[in-house]
Each structure stands twice: as structure tokens, then as C-alpha cells.
Design a protein around this motif. Structure first.
Motif, PDB file in Angstrom:
ATOM      1  N   ASP A 757     -30.142  19.359  97.845  1.00  0.00           N
ATOM      2  CA  ASP A 757     -30.503  18.248  98.290  1.00  0.00           C
ATOM      3  C   ASP A 757     -29.819  18.947  99.593  1.00  0.00           C
ATOM      4  OD1 ASP A 757     -32.415  17.288  96.766  1.00  0.00           O
ATOM      5  OD2 ASP A 757     -31.398  15.211  96.197  1.00  0.00           O
ATOM      6  N   THR A 758     -28.616  19.296  99.694  1.00  0.00           N
ATOM      7  CA  THR A 758     -28.627  19.801 100.800  1.00  0.00           C
ATOM      8  C   THR A 758     -28.220  21.005 101.703  1.00  0.00           C
ATOM      9  OG1 THR A 758     -26.114  20.324  99.737  1.00  0.00           O
ATOM     10  CG2 THR A 758     -25.982  17.469  99.814  1.00  0.00           C
ATOM     11  N   VAL A 759     -29.496  21.546 100.652  1.00  0.00           N
ATOM     12  CA  VAL A 759     -29.238  23.363 101.160  1.00  0.00           C
ATOM     13  C   VAL A 759     -30.682  23.199 102.454  1.00  0.00           C
ATOM     14  CG1 VAL A 759     -29.857  25.309 100.145  1.00  0.00           C
ATOM     15  CG2 VAL A 759     -28.973  24.210  98.912  1.00  0.00           C
ATOM     16  N   MET A 760     -30.346  23.794 103.075  1.00  0.00           N
ATOM     17  CA  MET A 760     -31.181  23.510 104.372  1.00  0.00           C
ATOM     18  C   MET A 760     -32.745  24.517 103.865  1.00  0.00           C
ATOM     19  SD  MET A 760     -31.350  24.993 108.040  1.00  0.00           S
ATOM     20  CE  MET A 760     -30.685  26.809 107.513  1.00  0.00           C
ATOM     21  N   ASP A 761     -32.238  25.952 103.815  1.00  0.00           N
ATOM     22  CA  ASP A 761     -33.305  26.699 103.576  1.00  0.00           C
ATOM     23  C   ASP A 761     -33.937  27.023 101.669  1.00  0.00           C
ATOM     24  OD1 ASP A 761     -34.886  29.160 103.422  1.00  0.00           O
ATOM     25  OD2 ASP A 761     -33.342  30.097 104.119  1.00  0.00           O
ATOM     26  N   GLU A 762     -35.325  26.606 102.251  1.00  0.00           N
ATOM     27  CA  GLU A 762     -36.084  26.520 100.984  1.00  0.00           C
ATOM     28  C   GLU A 762     -35.548  27.373 100.081  1.00  0.00           C
ATOM     29  OE1 GLU A 762     -39.844  24.763  99.268  1.00  0.00           O
ATOM     30  OE2 GLU A 762     -39.680  25.336 101.669  1.00  0.00           O
ATOM     31  N   GLN A 763     -36.168  28.895 100.300  1.00  0.00           N
ATOM     32  CA  GLN A 763     -36.322  29.837  99.594  1.00  0.00           C
ATOM     33  C   GLN A 763     -34.400  30.228  98.914  1.00  0.00           C
ATOM     34  OE1 GLN A 763     -36.660  33.881 102.293  1.00  0.00           O
ATOM     35  NE2 GLN A 763     -39.274  31.913 102.109  1.00  0.00           N
ATOM     36  N   LEU A 764     -33.286  29.750  99.905  1.00  0.00           N
ATOM     37  CA  LEU A 764     -31.983  29.808  99.223  1.00  0.00           C
ATOM     38  C   LEU A 764     -32.057  28.649  98.087  1.00  0.00           C
ATOM     39  CD1 LEU A 764     -29.093  30.832  99.259  1.00  0.00           C
ATOM     40  CD2 LEU A 764     -28.816  29.505 101.193  1.00  0.00           C
ATOM     41  N   ARG A 765     -32.749  27.525  98.177  1.00  0.00           N
ATOM     42  CA  ARG A 765     -32.255  26.809  97.283  1.00  0.00           C
ATOM     43  C   ARG A 765     -33.253  26.628  95.838  1.00  0.00           C
ATOM     44  NH1 ARG A 765     -36.323  23.042  99.245  1.00  0.00           N
ATOM     45  NH2 ARG A 765     -34.755  22.326 101.119  1.00  0.00           N
ATOM     46  N   LYS A 766     -34.220  27.419  96.124  1.00  0.00           N
ATOM     47  CA  LYS A 766     -34.643  28.132  95.294  1.00  0.00           C
ATOM     48  C   LYS A 766     -34.256  28.699  94.954  1.00  0.00           C
ATOM     49  CE  LYS A 766     -39.336  26.439  96.000  1.00  0.00           C
ATOM     50  NZ  LYS A 766     -40.893  27.470  97.039  1.00  0.00           N
ATOM     51  N   ALA A 767     -33.747  30.177  95.187  1.00  0.00           N
ATOM     52  CA  ALA A 767     -32.664  30.850  94.341  1.00  0.00           C
ATOM     53  C   ALA A 767     -31.632  30.466  93.284  1.00  0.00           C
ATOM     54  CB  ALA A 767     -32.130  32.525  95.220  1.00  0.00           C
ATOM     55  N   LEU A 768     -31.267  29.608  94.626  1.00  0.00           N
ATOM     56  CA  LEU A 768     -29.650  28.743  93.545  1.00  0.00           C
ATOM     57  C   LEU A 768     -30.290  28.219  92.326  1.00  0.00           C
ATOM     58  CD1 LEU A 768     -27.343  27.295  96.725  1.00  0.00           C
ATOM     59  CD2 LEU A 768     -26.910  29.602  95.686  1.00  0.00           C
ATOM     60  N   GLU A 769     -30.526  27.494  92.717  1.00  0.00           N
ATOM     61  CA  GLU A 769     -30.968  27.114  91.401  1.00  0.00           C
ATOM     62  C   GLU A 769     -31.441  27.368  89.964  1.00  0.00           C
ATOM     63  OE1 GLU A 769     -35.048  23.152  90.273  1.00  0.00           O
ATOM     64  OE2 GLU A 769     -35.411  24.461  91.809  1.00  0.00           O
ATOM     65  N   THR A 770     -32.392  28.380  90.377  1.00  0.00           N
ATOM     66  CA  THR A 770     -33.461  29.918  89.214  1.00  0.00           C
ATOM     67  C   THR A 770     -31.774  30.352  88.830  1.00  0.00           C
ATOM     68  OG1 THR A 770     -34.492  29.689  90.459  1.00  0.00           O
ATOM     69  CG2 THR A 770     -33.810  31.953  88.841  1.00  0.00           C
ATOM     70  N   ALA A 771     -30.662  30.997  89.773  1.00  0.00           N
ATOM     71  CA  ALA A 771     -29.444  31.836  89.369  1.00  0.00           C
ATOM     72  C   ALA A 771     -28.402  30.397  88.409  1.00  0.00           C
ATOM     73  CB  ALA A 771     -28.404  31.930  90.384  1.00  0.00           C
ATOM     74  N   GLY A 772     -28.654  29.010  89.193  1.00  0.00           N
ATOM     75  CA  GLY A 772     -27.682  28.553  88.353  1.00  0.00           C
ATOM     76  C   GLY A 772     -28.524  28.211  86.561  1.00  0.00           C
ATOM     77  N   ASN A 773     -29.099  27.481  86.664  1.00  0.00           N
ATOM     78  CA  ASN A 773     -30.757  28.273  85.599  1.00  0.00           C
ATOM     79  C   ASN A 773     -30.097  29.191  84.710  1.00  0.00           C
ATOM     80  OD1 ASN A 773     -31.697  26.073  85.806  1.00  0.00           O
ATOM     81  ND2 ASN A 773     -33.748  26.829  86.736  1.00  0.00           N
TER      82      ASN A 773
END
Length: 790
Positions: A757-773
Motif C-alpha cells: 500500500d505504500t508503493v506509489m507506482d502501480e506497475q512497480l507494486r504489481k512487479a514487487l508482488e509478483t517477485a515476492g510470490n
């Protein structure tokens, strides 16, 4: 002149029907409450009428379900019945009953099918006056089998052919007698949209009637709304419900006007091709999806992140299916970024050349329900605005109803006053005419009665006198005869008593004879007296006629004088009443004008007060929106600055700790331990957001060269394989490290700390979520193996 002749052949024979091969149709089963007369009344307009064969399935004492077999005189009548009544509700039924025809008896044959999805229905924009569904069918059936003909209360006539070729020929052949236009039954064209309504709000209003796949507002070159837009639903039934419910509904001070979206020639071709491509691609994806799922997951996430990192879109650029990211350098010179944009993979529907040139606010077709919820949740105060708008709308509607009631009351009062005035005039005139007629009639009756009574009185008087004289004569004669008889009887008695009987008999005979003679003499006397009276009357006729005439003239003069006096009195009374009535009418008119002036003044003041209140609300609403946009922009700036600062801090940390010397596996293990402690100690928020470099990624790559594309399954397995070799003598430390890393990257852990929720860029947020998964998926077998779970 347009060609209106029947087609000879266009590749589809009008006489052939893909579903109906016989003039016999079957209907049912229908509920037991349906009567035979209700069904037979549907076919009253068919000449000649079809033959009905009804049957019911007995259900104890109750009537069973109704089944019907219809024998039409020819095949064309059967086709017409299907086009007019198939899948339509039965009129007059207690509950909704849908009529479903079939070509065979119930249970032995399926109901009639539907046309292919590529066959577009047509709107009948121009039709002859007084057209009905039956007349439209008669005009269109020569061009091919017609599936249905409907008269819609909002959009007008709708026709559906079985084949697209027949529909196209009907378009070209019937113009301009019938102007047909293809339309998309899933897309609505909306006009008279208030300028404050955007695509997201439009989607929210229409979302209650079904799944909205696309919502679009047409805008001009300056980005201002043109008051027009389109709404696309996933199903035609949802679009129909929205059309019937939302047409004429007031949203944002304007009543919406809805219709179906017309398809132009290019849109029809692309729509048909896209339907075919969608069918084939859906089958291919279903066959290959299980094999490609794991391989494409990390590749898609990394490629999207890399591509968007390289390209910073300018103001107005829209990426398919994504929110717009505006750089401060390019975008903020022209104003703040738009709150919502919508992208479309299909051609944007339009009704004019100006619409195709207008800039589009687009929204993705393939958006999931979760994405819609997230985007709607990001709108600050949407529910509050909706509640305020509904309350204001209700208050305004109530005020409008009150004003309308006052206007109607005033209008009714004026109409009633005029009607009463006219009624009084009519009654006065009618009373005058009726009184004069009655007076004349009474006068005539009085004259006739007087004449008749005088003549009757004279005749009666003469009759009374005659009867009186006759009675007196008869009495005298009888008395004399009686005295004579007594005297003779007494003499006979004195002479001879012994001859009493003989004398008595003789006396009675003589008495009878005398009576007869007396009667004859009486009649003769009566006749003489009558003739005498007649002669006297004839002699005195001029005298009594002159007296009667004089008397009648005197009475007539008296009647005329009396009538003149009464008429003068009536005219005086009428004149007085008329003056009183005119005075009352003038007073009523003065009061009405005064009341009308007061009402107008009150309405003017109320209108001015409403206008001031509306301007005040609009000003407050504008200031609130500007304030919200400013706050959102400032928050965006703060997040951007915090993200850049955190990224710079991590880069500086990596350079200080691991920038010198050769990178080894031991240093990779040391970096992981240090970053784990740092990551667990940081309380991520908007002032210190989550970044890529602050996450302790379990990989062997130098942190100065590390990017998100290198976070994959193999890199994680290689890292823990190296760690396991280095910690071979200390198995407990290895297991503890595996447990700590597995728990650190667990999705539930990230959600509990609200990291993304603290990530501003939506694309970065999705990329970080995918990498974490990816990391947690790669860690799972390693963690299970370290626990001894196989």
C-alpha cells in the motif's frame, strides 16, 4: 428513387426457414391459470384463423398445464406467428408467462433456436405512420426469414433476421420507405449527460443492472465533456434492463436520453471478425494455458516493469488496461493528471465525424471485479457525494412538485372562475328565455281556459234550468194524476164495494194508460220547451255574443296590463341582479389579479433564492473538488519524494557496504542477514515507502547490478544451495535462516504490514508482488525439505 421491389435471390431463399418447415406449431406447457381464450385472442388478426387443438394435463381436481397445437393455413402464417409472439409475454396473464413455440410436441422436440451472434438486429428509424408489428413484418418478410419484430416504447421498431445477408438487402431495398440501421444490443448510446459525470461515475450508475465491460465519455479537444457517451454490458438482457430503467432518469441536473448504439459498416466488419478471433483464441488459450502458466508469470511481470520504466508517458498517453502515469516534467505543465482514464481494445463507437476526432477517456474491457473495487475505493468521498446528490435531488423534486401543485391550483382556480362566470351567464339567459316562454304559455292557457269555462258555464246553467223546469212539470202532472186517481178510487169504493176488485183492476189499467199518456205528453212538452229555448237563444245570440266579446276584450286588456306590470318588475329585478353580479365579478377579478400578483412575486423570490442556493452549492462543490485534487497532487508529490529518498538511501547503503572488493557467495549471505534485520525493523508508511532495493532478495547477484528481472525461481534455489553448502556444519542456523526468509516473503505477512500500500507506482507494486510470490513459491519446497516434509 429507391428500389422497393421484392428481391429475386440474394443467396438465401425467402421462402426457406432454418427452423420452421411445417405449418403446424406447438405451444406449451403453459400454467394452469392460462385460459384458452387468452391464447386464441393472440391470433385474431390472422386471416384465415389457425385451427386450435387444446389439451390439459389433469392434476387432481385442478386444471392441469395447457398445451396447444396450431394448424396454420400456410407456412407463411406460421412464420409470422413465430416472429410476432415467440419468446414474448402473454397479455392479460396473472403472472408473467413467456410463449415458447416449437416445431414438435412438448418433450419430443426442442424449442426454436436463435440467429447466429454475427447477425446484428436492426433499428427501424423511419417507418410509415401507424405501423404495427404485423405491418412491419409484411413489409420485411419478402427479403428473408424474420426471427422477430418488436415495437419498443423507447427506441421504436426492432427487427431481427435469421441471416445477415437478408438484413443487408432489406436495408438497401426498403430505403427510404423503411430506414434500417444495425445496432449493438449490448451497447447503449447516452446523450444529455451532465458535464460533472465522468466515465467512472457513469459505470457506477449503470453497474446496478449488470456487468459493465466498457464506459466512455466523448470529450472535445480541450478535454471538456460533450454530454455523450456509450455503455457496454456483457449481455444484451442487462443492456435492455438499463435502457428501460435509466431512460429519462435525472443525473446531475439532466435527464438521460438512451438508445442503442448504431454500428457503421466498418464497425460491423470488425465486430464479426473479432467474434471469430475471440472464439478461436479462447479455444487455443484453454488448451495451452496449463503448460505456459508458470513460465509466463515471472516473464510478463518483469517485461511490463522494464518497458514502463523505459517509457515515461506524457499527458494524455494511455496504456491499455493501466492507470496513466504522468511525469512531473511533461504532464504538470498542462494541469493535474486525470483521476480516471479508460482504455478500449475495440474501435470507439461514434455517431458523427466529430466524435471520432474527440480525445477518448478510455477504460479496459478485461478489468476484473477486484480491480474495479480497488479503483472505486480510490475515489475520495464518492459515497458521500452520491448521498448528497440523492438528498439534493429528492429536495429539488419535492420543491418542483410543490411548485407544480401551486401552478395547477392557480390554473384550476382561474378556469373554475371563468367556468362559473360563463355558467351564470348561461343560466341567466336560459332563465329569462324559459320565463318568457312559460309566461306566454300560461297566457295562452289562461285565455283558452277562460273561453272554455265561459261556454261550459253557460251550457251548464241552461241544462240546470231545463232540468229544474222539467222536474217541476213532472211533479205537477204526477200530483194531479194522483189526486184524480184517488178521487176516482174513492167514488168507486163508495158506489160498490163488491165491485172493488174490478174497479181496482180497471183503475190500475186506466192509471197505466194515463201514465203512458202522461209520459207522451211530457215528452212532447219537453220537445216544445227545448225548441222554444233554442229559438230564444238564436234570437238573443247577437246580444250575448256582443256581451261576451266585450267581456273578453276587457279581460284581455286587464291581462295585458298585468303582464306589462309583471314584465317591468321582472326586468327591473333582472337588471338589479345583473348589476350585483357584475359588481361581484369585478371584485372577484380584482382579488384574483391580486392573488396572482402575490403568487408571482412569491415564485419569483423563491426562484431567486433557489438560484442563489444552487450557485452557492456549485461554488462549494467546485472548491471542494479543487481542494481534493490539490491534496491528492500534494500526496502524490510526497510519495514520489519519499520513494526517491528511500531508493537513494538504499543505493548509498549498498555502495558503502558492498561497493568495494569482489562479490562472493559469503558476502551475499552476509547482505541477506543485514537486510533482513533492517527490513523487519522498518515501519513502512507514506513517509518511508517500500522500494525494490530495501527488500532482502535471496539471490547471489551483486546488489549494485541487481534488477527485478533477476528475481526468479532458479536464482532463489541457487542461493539456498550455496548457503546450505556453507552452513553444512551448522544445520540449525541453515534451517532458521530458511524459516525466517520463508516467513518474511509470505503474502500474509506483507498484507498484515500493508507493505504494497505504500508503493506509489502501480506497475512497480504489481512487479514487487509478483517477485515476492515467485520467491515464496521457490522457498516452499526448500522450507518443506528443511522441515522434513515430503
Amino acid at each position: 428513387m429507391a428500389n422497393t421491389t421484392k428481391p429475386a435471390s440474394t443467396g438465401s431463399n425467402p421462402g426457406l426457414h432454418s427452423q420452421i418447415k411445417s405449418s403446424t406449431l406447438f405451444l406449451g406447457p403453459l400454467p394452469s391459470s392460462v385460459l384458452e381464450s387468452q391464447v386464441s385472442s393472440l391470433f385474431q388478426g390472422f386471416q384465415p384463423s389457425p385451427l386450435f387443438e387444446f389439451s390439459r394435463t389433469k392434476n387432481g381436481r385442478n386444471r392441469g398445464a395447457l398445451r396447444l397445437r396450431l394448424e396454420f393455413p400456410n407456412l407463411e402464417s406460421a412464420k409470422k406467428a413465430v416472429a410476432l409472439h415467440h419468446l414474448r409475454p402473454l397479455p392479460g396473464a396473472e403472472s408473467t408467462v413467456i410463449l415458447t413455440f416449437s416445431a414438435g410436441p412438448t418433450g419430443s422436440n426442442k424449442p426454436l433456436g436463435m440467429p447466429n451472434a454475427s447477425v446484428r438486429p436492426r433499428l427501424i428509424k423511419v417507418m410509415p405512420p401507424g405501423s404495427t408489428e404485423a405491418t412491419l413484418y409484411d413489409l420485411l418478410c419478402p427479403y428473408g426469414p424474420v426471427y422477430s419484430v418488436r415495437m419498443h416504447p423507447i427506441v421504436g421498431g426492432i427487427v431481427q433476421f435469421w441471416t445477415e445477408a437478408d438484413a443487408k438487402q432489406a436495408e438497401t431495398s426498403q430505403a427510404p420507405k423503411l430506414l434500417l440501421q444495425a445496432f449493438d444490443p449490448c451497447t447503449l448510446y447516452c446523450t444529455n449527460i451532465d458535464s460533472v459525470i465522468d466515465a467512472c461515475s457513469l459505470r457506477t450508475y449503470f453497474g446496478q443492472y449488470g456487468h459493465v465491460t466498457h464506459a466512455h465519455i466523448f470529450a472535445d479537444a480541450d478535454g471538456q465533456s460533450q454530454g455523450r457517451g456509450t455503455i457496454t454490458f456483457s449481455q444484451a438482457s442487462e443492456a435492455s434492463d438499463a435502457l428501460n430503467s435509466m431512460h429519462g432518469v435525472e443525473i446531475g441536473w439532466k435527464a438521460l436520453s438512451l438508445s442503442y448504439h448504431w454500428l457503421k459498416m466498418g464497425e460491423r466488419t470488425s465486430a464479426n471478425q473479432s467474434d471469430k478471433r475471440a472464439d478461436s483464441s479462447h479455444i487455443e488459450e484453454a488448451a495451452t494455458a496449463p503448460a505456459k502458466k508458470n513460465q509466463s508469470m515471472s516473464h510478463k511481470a518483469s517485461s511490463k516493469f522494464k518497458e514502463n520504466q523505459k517509457r515515461q508517458p506524457k499527458w494524455g498517453d494511455v496504456a491499455e488496461g493501466q492507470k496513466t502515469v504522468v511525469s512531473q516534467k511533461d504532464g504538470w505543465k498542462r494541469g493535474p493528471p486525470p483521476l480516471y482514464t479508460v482504455a478500449s481494445n475495440a474501435a470507439t463507437p461514434s455517431h458523427s465525424a466529430a466524435e471520432s476526432a474527440a480525445p477518448l477517456l478510455e477504460e479496459p474491457h478485461d478489468r476484473s471485479p477486484n480491480q474495479s473495487k480497488i479503483e472505486n475505493a480510490g475515489v475520495p468521498g464518492l459515497e458521500t457525494l452520491q448521498a448528497l446528490y440523492e438528498a439534493e435531488k429528492a429536495a429539488r423534486a419535492a420543491q418542483e412538485l410543490e411548485n407544480e401543485r401551486l401552478r395547477e391550483g392557480l390554473k384550476c382556480m382561474m378556469l373554475q372562475a371563468d367556468a362559473d362566470k360563463q355558467l351564470l351567464r348561461d343560466e341567466l339567459e336560459s332563465t329569462k328565455l324559459q320565463g318568457e316562454a312559460e309566461i306566454e304559455l300560461l297566457r295562452q292557457r289562461l285565455d283558452s281556459a277562460k273561453e272554455k269555462s265561459a261556454a261550459e258555464a253557460e251550457v251548464l246553467r241552461q241544462e240546470v234550468e231545463f232540468v229544474k223546469l222539467q222536474g217541476e212539470v213532472e211533479n205537477d202532472v204526477l200530483l194531479r194524476k194522483l189526486d184524480t186517481a184517488k178521487e176516482r178510487s174513492a167514488a168507486a169504493a163508495q158506489l160498490k164495494e163488491e165491485e172493488l176488485e174490478s174497479v181496482k183492476l180497471q183503475g190500475e189499467a186506466e192509471l197505466e194508460l194515463l201514465r203512458q199518456k202522461l209520459d207522451a205528453m211530457t215528452r212532447a212538452l219537453e220537445m216544445a220547451e227545448s225548441q222554444l229555448k233554442i229559438l230564444q237563444l238564436e234570437r238573443d245570440r247577437p246580444i250575448w255574443e256582443a256581451a261576451k266579446k266585450k267581456r273578453e276584450e276587457k279581460e284581455q286588456q286587464e291581462r295585458v296590463k298585468e303582464a306589462g306590470r309583471r314584465r317591468a318588475a321582472e326586468l327591473e329585478e333582472s337588471r338589479r341582479k345583473m348589476q350585483d353580479f357584475i359588481a361581484q365579478e369585478k371584485e372577484k377579478e380584482r382579488q384574483r389579479l391580486a392573488e396572482q400578483a402575490r403568487v408571482k412575486e412569491r415564485l419569483r423570490k423563491e426562484a431567486e433564492e433557489k438560484e442563489r442556493e444552487r450557485q452557492r452549492r456549485e461554488k462549494e462543490e467546485h472548491e471542494r473538488k479543487v481542494r481534493e485534487k490539490r491534496e491528492k497532487l500534494e500526496r502524490w508529490k510526497r510519495l514520489k519524494a519519499a520513494t526517491d529518498a528511500e531508493e537513494a538511501r538504499c543505493q548509498k547503503r549498498d555502495a558503502q557496504l558492498w561497493g568495494q572488493g569482489q562479490w562472493t557467495h559469503a558476502r551475499a549471505l552476509e547482505r541477506l542477514k543485514i537486510q533482513i534485520e533492517e527490513f523487519n525493523s522498518i515501519k513502512f508508511s507514506e513517509t518511508q515507502p517500500l522500494t525494490f532495493r530495501v527488500i532482502p532478495w535471496p539471490v547471489l547477484v551483486d546488489p549494485l547490478d541487481l534488477d527485478i528481472e533477476q528475481i526468479d525461481w532458479q536464482a532463489v534455489e541457487a542461493f539456498f544451495a550455496s548457503v546450505k553448502v556453507r552452513l553444512a556444519k551448522n544445520v540449525g542456523e541453515y534451517k532458521a535462516l530458511v524459516e525466517k526468509v520463508h516467513r518474511l516473503f509470505h503474502p500474509d505477512k506483507w498484507r498484515s504490514r500493508s507493505l504494497l500500500d505504500t508503493v506509489m507506482d502501480e506497475q512497480l507494486r504489481k512487479a514487487l508482488e509478483t517477485a515476492g510470490n515467485v520467491v515464496v513459491q521457490a522457498m516452499t519446497p526448500i522450507w518443506r525439505k528443511s522441515k522434513g516434509i515430503y
